[in-house]
Design a protein around this motif. Structure first.
Motif, short mmCIF file in Angstrom:
data_model
loop_
_atom_site.label_atom_id
_atom_site.label_comp_id
_atom_site.label_asym_id
_atom_site.label_seq_id
_atom_site.Cartn_x
_atom_site.Cartn_y
_atom_site.Cartn_z
N MET A 1 22.40 3.47 18.61
CA MET A 1 23.72 3.37 17.89
C MET A 1 23.20 2.93 16.26
SD MET A 1 26.65 0.92 18.74
CE MET A 1 27.89 0.22 17.61
N GLU A 2 23.22 3.72 15.38
CA GLU A 2 22.86 3.33 13.93
C GLU A 2 23.99 2.98 13.31
OE1 GLU A 2 20.07 5.78 12.10
OE2 GLU A 2 19.31 6.76 13.80
N ILE A 3 23.70 1.64 12.43
CA ILE A 3 24.69 1.58 11.51
C ILE A 3 24.32 1.82 9.99
CG2 ILE A 3 25.83 -0.58 10.59
CD1 ILE A 3 25.53 -1.85 13.15
N ASN A 4 24.97 2.35 9.43
CA ASN A 4 24.70 2.75 7.89
C ASN A 4 24.91 1.54 7.04
OD1 ASN A 4 27.30 3.05 7.06
ND2 ASN A 4 27.34 5.16 7.69
N PRO A 5 24.38 1.62 5.72
CA PRO A 5 24.68 0.67 4.88
C PRO A 5 26.17 0.54 4.52
CG PRO A 5 22.77 1.91 4.15
CD PRO A 5 23.29 2.57 5.38
N GLN A 6 26.81 1.53 4.34
CA GLN A 6 28.26 1.41 4.09
C GLN A 6 28.92 0.65 4.90
OE1 GLN A 6 29.46 2.34 1.12
NE2 GLN A 6 31.48 1.34 1.81
N GLN A 7 28.76 0.89 6.43
CA GLN A 7 29.41 0.06 7.49
C GLN A 7 29.07 -1.17 7.27
OE1 GLN A 7 27.83 2.35 10.89
NE2 GLN A 7 29.83 3.18 11.28
N MET A 8 27.99 -1.67 7.09
CA MET A 8 27.21 -2.93 6.93
C MET A 8 28.22 -3.61 5.89
SD MET A 8 23.21 -2.84 7.75
CE MET A 8 23.05 -4.45 7.53
N ALA A 9 28.17 -2.87 4.82
CA ALA A 9 29.00 -3.36 3.35
C ALA A 9 30.10 -3.72 3.77
CB ALA A 9 28.61 -2.43 2.22
N ASP A 10 30.87 -2.87 4.40
CA ASP A 10 32.38 -2.87 4.76
C ASP A 10 32.66 -4.30 5.63
OD1 ASP A 10 32.88 -0.82 3.26
OD2 ASP A 10 33.04 0.77 4.93
N ARG A 11 31.45 -4.32 6.64
CA ARG A 11 31.87 -5.49 7.53
C ARG A 11 31.53 -6.94 6.85
NH1 ARG A 11 34.33 -7.91 11.13
NH2 ARG A 11 33.40 -9.19 12.51
N ALA A 12 30.57 -6.90 6.04
CA ALA A 12 30.45 -8.15 4.94
C ALA A 12 31.49 -8.29 4.27
CB ALA A 12 28.91 -7.87 4.25
N ARG A 13 32.21 -7.44 3.61
CA ARG A 13 33.37 -7.81 2.94
C ARG A 13 34.58 -8.33 3.75
NH1 ARG A 13 32.74 -2.71 1.11
NH2 ARG A 13 31.22 -2.63 -0.55
N GLN A 14 34.68 -7.76 5.20
CA GLN A 14 35.72 -8.24 6.02
C GLN A 14 35.46 -9.83 6.18
OE1 GLN A 14 35.51 -5.72 9.23
NE2 GLN A 14 36.84 -4.13 8.38
N ILE A 15 34.31 -10.00 6.51
CA ILE A 15 33.80 -11.35 6.76
C ILE A 15 34.15 -12.43 5.88
CG2 ILE A 15 31.96 -12.75 7.52
CD1 ILE A 15 30.76 -10.62 9.28
N GLN A 16 33.73 -11.82 4.53
CA GLN A 16 33.77 -12.58 3.27
C GLN A 16 35.27 -12.83 3.02
OE1 GLN A 16 32.34 -10.68 -0.34
NE2 GLN A 16 32.24 -12.55 -1.37
N ASP A 17 36.40 -11.92 3.17
CA ASP A 17 37.67 -12.14 3.07
C ASP A 17 38.34 -13.16 4.24
OD1 ASP A 17 37.43 -10.08 1.02
OD2 ASP A 17 38.17 -8.56 2.24
N GLN A 18 37.56 -13.43 5.37
CA GLN A 18 38.06 -14.25 6.42
C GLN A 18 37.51 -15.57 6.19
OE1 GLN A 18 36.73 -12.47 9.98
NE2 GLN A 18 38.35 -10.83 10.00
N LEU A 19 36.69 -15.90 5.31
CA LEU A 19 36.16 -17.17 5.00
C LEU A 19 37.27 -18.10 4.42
CD1 LEU A 19 32.65 -16.54 3.64
CD2 LEU A 19 33.18 -17.39 5.79
N PRO A 20 37.94 -17.74 3.55
CA PRO A 20 38.95 -18.78 2.99
C PRO A 20 39.94 -19.21 4.35
CG PRO A 20 39.00 -17.04 1.47
CD PRO A 20 38.05 -16.76 2.46
N ASP A 21 40.35 -18.17 5.05
CA ASP A 21 41.14 -18.56 6.27
C ASP A 21 40.61 -19.37 7.30
OD1 ASP A 21 42.96 -16.80 5.25
OD2 ASP A 21 42.52 -15.30 6.55
N MET A 22 39.14 -19.31 7.53
CA MET A 22 38.29 -20.09 8.39
C MET A 22 38.31 -21.54 7.79
SD MET A 22 35.54 -17.18 9.90
CE MET A 22 34.38 -18.08 9.76
#
Length: 64
Positions: free
Chosen positions: A1-22
């Motif tokens: 199961m390979e993760i491409n750079p775009q998927q990693m960037a999308d996931r990083a953005r999702q986590i970054q968006d959740q930080l204020p909520d946390m």
């Protein structure tokens, strides 16, 4: 199961968006803790009796 750079960037953005909520959730927990500690300090007898009652009930349930 390979993760491409775009998927990693999308996931990083999702986590970054959740930080204020946390951060807000963490602050709410800190505030709740301060309120509970304040209540316990103001009413130690009531809290002790409540803890004894809860312990008794849990003990009765566990002994069945």
């Amino acid at each position: 199961m390979e993760i491409n750079p775009q998927q990693m960037a999308d996931r990083a953005r999702q986590i970054q968006d959740q930080l204020p909520d946390m951060d807000e959730a963490r602050q709410n927990l800190v505030d709740l803790n301060n309120q509970v500690v304040g209540f316990i300090k103001a009413n130690p007898g009531t809290c002790l009796l409540g803890a004894i009652a809860v312990g008794f009930i849990v003990g009765r349930i566990a002994s069945r």
